[in-house]
Design a protein around this motif. Structure first.
Motif, PDB file in Angstrom:
ATOM      1  N   HIS A 269       0.862  -1.178   0.000  1.00 50.71           N
ATOM      2  CA  HIS A 269       0.000   0.000   0.000  1.00 50.71           C
ATOM      3  C   HIS A 269       0.895   1.223   0.000  1.00 50.71           C
ATOM      4  O   HIS A 269       1.785   1.333   0.849  1.00 50.71           O
ATOM      5  CB  HIS A 269      -0.898   0.043   1.248  1.00 50.71           C
TER       6      HIS A 269
ATOM      7  N   GLN B 121      -2.666   0.258  -4.295  1.00 53.30           N
ATOM      8  CA  GLN B 121      -2.424  -1.100  -3.806  1.00 53.30           C
ATOM      9  C   GLN B 121      -1.985  -2.027  -4.923  1.00 53.30           C
ATOM     10  O   GLN B 121      -2.471  -1.925  -6.050  1.00 53.30           O
ATOM     11  CB  GLN B 121      -3.689  -1.670  -3.173  1.00 53.30           C
TER      12      GLN B 121
ATOM     13  N   TYR C  76      -5.784 -12.138   4.398  1.00 49.05           N
ATOM     14  CA  TYR C  76      -5.660 -10.713   4.094  1.00 49.05           C
ATOM     15  C   TYR C  76      -7.035 -10.091   3.874  1.00 49.05           C
ATOM     16  O   TYR C  76      -7.347  -9.036   4.416  1.00 49.05           O
ATOM     17  CB  TYR C  76      -4.776 -10.479   2.865  1.00 49.05           C
ATOM     18  N   GLU C  77      -7.875 -10.741   3.079  1.00 52.00           N
ATOM     19  CA  GLU C  77      -9.192 -10.192   2.786  1.00 52.00           C
ATOM     20  C   GLU C  77     -10.060 -10.085   4.039  1.00 52.00           C
ATOM     21  O   GLU C  77     -10.828  -9.133   4.193  1.00 52.00           O
ATOM     22  CB  GLU C  77      -9.878 -11.022   1.700  1.00 52.00           C
TER      23      GLU C  77
ATOM     24  N   LEU D 280      -8.724  -7.031   5.829  1.00 51.17           N
ATOM     25  CA  LEU D 280      -9.114  -5.839   5.075  1.00 51.17           C
ATOM     26  C   LEU D 280     -10.576  -5.484   5.329  1.00 51.17           C
ATOM     27  O   LEU D 280     -10.905  -4.350   5.681  1.00 51.17           O
ATOM     28  CB  LEU D 280      -8.881  -6.064   3.579  1.00 51.17           C
TER      29      LEU D 280
END
Length: 93
Positions: A7, A82, A58-59, A62
């Motif tokens: 990021h 990203q 990760y999702e 997030l």
């Protein structure tokens, strides 16, 4: 398979980074599933790289933690640039 994210927060500052991490990371370390985190100032903003055990972890972070916490008082504003990839090579010393 491990999953990497980067990021870049244009115009981001070290203070905004610290405020954001204080809210979205546990006090004792990394979020569940994150195995590597590195960040630093670069020309025009802050760059963050993280490695996760999987894309799914990760999702989850997030969607359930990061986006759910925004906006953070004193934290990053706007959207980062990203990039993401499945990790095919990870060397540590």
């Amino acid at each position: 398979m491990a999953y990497m994210t980067t990021h870049f927060w244009p115009g981001g500052t070290q203070e905004q980074y610290q405020a954001t991490v204080a809210v979205v990371h546990p006090p004792a370390g990394l979020p569940e599933g994150q195995t590597y985190h590195v960040a630093g100032p670069t020309e025009g903003g802050i760059l963050i790289t993280a490695v996760w055990d999987s894309k799914e972890q990760y999702e989850t972070f997030l969607n359930e933690k990061l986006l759910g916490s925004m906006p953070i008082d004193g934290g990053f504003e706007g959207q980062p640039e990203q990039r993401s990839a499945e990790v095919t090579n990870l060397i540590s010393g």
